[in-house]
Design a protein around this motif. Structure first.
Motif, short mmCIF file in Angstrom:
data_model
loop_
_atom_site.label_atom_id
_atom_site.label_comp_id
_atom_site.label_asym_id
_atom_site.label_seq_id
_atom_site.Cartn_x
_atom_site.Cartn_y
_atom_site.Cartn_z
N THR A 228 8.64 -4.80 -6.91
CA THR A 228 7.53 -3.87 -6.64
C THR A 228 6.19 -4.58 -6.48
O THR A 228 5.22 -3.94 -6.07
N PHE A 334 7.47 9.26 -11.33
CA PHE A 334 7.55 8.89 -9.91
C PHE A 334 6.89 9.93 -9.01
O PHE A 334 6.65 9.64 -7.84
N THR A 335 6.63 11.12 -9.51
CA THR A 335 6.16 12.21 -8.65
C THR A 335 4.79 12.72 -9.09
O THR A 335 3.76 12.30 -8.58
N THR A 338 2.08 10.25 -10.31
CA THR A 338 1.48 9.51 -9.20
C THR A 338 0.46 10.37 -8.45
O THR A 338 -0.63 9.91 -8.10
N SER A 342 -3.72 9.88 -8.14
CA SER A 342 -4.41 9.74 -6.85
C SER A 342 -5.75 10.47 -6.82
O SER A 342 -6.58 10.19 -5.95
N ALA A 359 0.48 4.48 -7.41
CA ALA A 359 1.80 4.13 -7.95
C ALA A 359 1.79 2.84 -8.76
O ALA A 359 2.81 2.49 -9.35
N LEU A 362 3.16 2.57 -12.36
CA LEU A 362 4.59 2.45 -12.64
C LEU A 362 4.93 1.09 -13.24
O LEU A 362 5.93 0.95 -13.95
N TYR A 449 2.40 6.72 -19.48
CA TYR A 449 3.37 5.81 -18.85
C TYR A 449 4.03 4.93 -19.90
O TYR A 449 5.23 4.65 -19.83
#
Length: 555
Positions: A228, A334-335, A338, A342, A359, A362, A449
């Protein structure tokens, strides 16, 4: 020379001749019904000259073998996530797809990735064996990544959509990649755990096996981190052909490391002959046209012992369902996490500083695995072992329950942070300005997180260890695939829950998931998930207290 000396001599001979036979029949037929030396039947994928102890006399198994498989797991994650992690950018960029079409394509492929480990594990446990399955996966990886690399060199003018031939070639490569992962993911981890077989001669093997699951996730977390960061940078700034080529080269190294350690692997002989095992093998044998399928079916018909398949399924189902709810809760990173990130202040330093991608947080989850797992394995487990007397400090079910509790705390923190973000947006007059960053730092989200990472360390690894240990020895790849399927089902469940709540709240006013997050109520959804996790945790611990483990060593 007596028989025992002859057998020992034959075992040594097989070990010494192994490198010469790498291109021959190193992977014995075992599950196919083929005879082995001495007339004994071997489990599918078992290597010649293996023994059952965690510290076998012939030098196979143990941490020496496991270290090869830990390296293989890490390299495989780099190559696979080098594609998956940035796939939507390739679809919308190189292939010119719309965001909606690309998202639909990625979701469909990701769903296939979650399902295929069940098929790959069944094929391994019923016919191929785990060693052959990993080798098959390696070949499929090289083929698929090679095709993706070639596909990326085919240029299409920006004003024209890609040709049907190019799209077909790309999707064939992409789904071959998913098939390779379906064989590799459950079988590599199961093969590594097979290197620690509990026995009277080695009472520490069970503790080593539990530790292995911790270190497996430590190593693959490094794979996630590299893919990543390094690979996504290469693909975005150097080129997709170079990026996919690096993924292919990584898989070459992965396969080379696996073959390099071949002489150290030990596959555990099958000792379970219960009806559940035979039922699954008989069904899988029909699917994969195994030649002794009819014999397995006949054994099921004439068996006079009571069928315990239903009893085993009843024991596994509550854990699987709890794992699905757990996955539905933690899948928000993940959804929605994020999307939430933003809208916040993402500049490092001054107003002209680096803009942090939403992202990017993560990486906190990966970093949590990398930093906390060694502490968990080397500090917490020995301390807890002194208190509980359990080889892993706590049981697999207690670990899963701890993961569910931690997911509850993560949602509570997420709800509080989101409520504060909404207050800041209101005070700043940004309710109707969704494109303006809310004056609240992105770093407010780091704790949630981090808690998601802790939940994964407890819940995800606990699920894998539980399903590996509680299924019959000949179905342990399938057991790991079951744990992965619970995580996949949780993602689908989360998607359906979001859709249902969106429909219900939209019809009665403003949706909790409004496109303008300053008018949405993600905090309400997080509180709902926290409540759900709390209820499931309470029920799960009651179930865990009454659970009878298949192996007495787990009590």
């Amino acid at each position: 020379m007596d028989r025992s000396a002859t057998a020992q001599h034959e075992g040594r001979f097989k070990l010494l001749t192994l490198p010469i036979r790498l291109h021959g029949s190193i992977w014995p037929s075992g599950a196919d019904g083929g005879p082995t030396s001495g007339g004994a039947e071997m489990e599918s994928g078992e290597l010649p000259g293996t023994s059952v102890g965690s510290k076998p006399a012939d030098g196979r198994g143990g941490w020496r073998a496991a270290f090869f498989l830990l390296a293989v797991g890490s390299l495989e994650r780099i190559g696979f996530y080098g594609v998956q992690g940035n796939l939507i950018m390739y679809l919308t960029g190189q292939l010119g797809m719309s965001t909606a079409a690309a998202a639909a394509g990625v979701n469909a492929w990701a769903g296939t990735v979650q399902v295929l480990p069940l098929a790959g594990a069944l094929a391994a446990d019923s016919r191929l064996g785990r060693c052959r399955a990993v080798l098959t996966a390696g070949v499929l990886y090289l083929l698929s990544l090679g095709m993706l690399t070639v596909s990326s060199t085919l240029q299409t003018p920006q004003s024209q959509p890609p040709s049907t031939a190019r799209l077909s070639f790309f999707y064939v490569a992409l789904y071959l990649l998913a098939l390779a992962q379906g064989f590799h993911r459950p079988c590599t981890e199961a093969l590594g755990a097979d290197q620690f077989a509990p026995s009277d001669a080695d009472p520490g093997a069970r503790a080593s096996r539990s530790s292995y699951f911790n270190w497996f996730h430590f190593f693959i977390s490094w794979g996630y981190f590299v893919s990543t960061t390094v690979l996504s940078y290469i693909e975005d700034n150097v080129g997709w052909t170079v990026g996919f080529g690096v993924c292919w080269a990584t898989m070459v190294l992965c396969l080379a490391v696996f073959l390099l350690g071949a002489r150290t692997y030990r596959a555990e002989p099958a000792v379970d002959t219960n009806p559940f095992l035979e039922a699954v093998r008989a069904w899988a044998a029909r699917v994969f046209r195994r030649k002794d399928a009819s014999d397995a079916s006949e054994r099921l018909i004439i068996r006079e012992e009571p069928d315990d398949a239903t009893g085993l399924a009843v024991k596994l189902l509550p854990v699987w369902l709890s794992g699905m709810v757990f996955a539905a809760v933690v899948s928000q990173d993940f959804t929605l996490f994020t999307k939430q990130a933003s809208t916040m202040g993402r500049r490092l330093g001054a107003a002209t500083g680096i803009l942090v991608p939403p992202a990017a947080l993560l990486s906190v989850v990966c970093s949590t695995f990398i930093t906390v797992l060694p502490v968990y394995d080397r500090a917490f487990v020995p301390l807890a072992r002194r208190i509980t007397g359990h080889h892993a400090g706590i049981t697999a079910l207690q670990r899963i329950g701890g993961g569910i509790v931690m997911s509850c705390f993560a949602m509570i923190v997420a709800a509080l942070v989101e409520a504060r973000r909404l207050r800041v947006a209101t005070d700043a007059g940004l309710i109707d300005q969704p494109d303006v960053a809310v004056p609240m730092s992105l770093w407010w989200m780091v704790p949630q997180y981090f808690l998601i990472g802790l939940a994964g360390i407890l819940g995800n690894i606990g699920l894998e260890e539980y399903f590996y240990d509680q299924l019959p020895d000949g179905l342990r790849s399938f057991g790991l695939a079951l744990s992965l399927s619970a995580i996949g089902a949780g993602s689908y469940a989360s998607s359906m829950l979001v859709s249902a709540i969106d429909w219900a709240t939209r019809s009665s006013g403003k949706s909790w998931f409004s496109d303008n997050l300053n008018q949405a109520h993600l905090d309400y959804f997080y509180w709902l998930l926290a409540g759900l996790a709390a209820v499931v945790a309470a029920v799960f611990f009651q179930f865990a207290n009454r659970y009878m483990y298949r192996n007495k060593g787990e009590l």
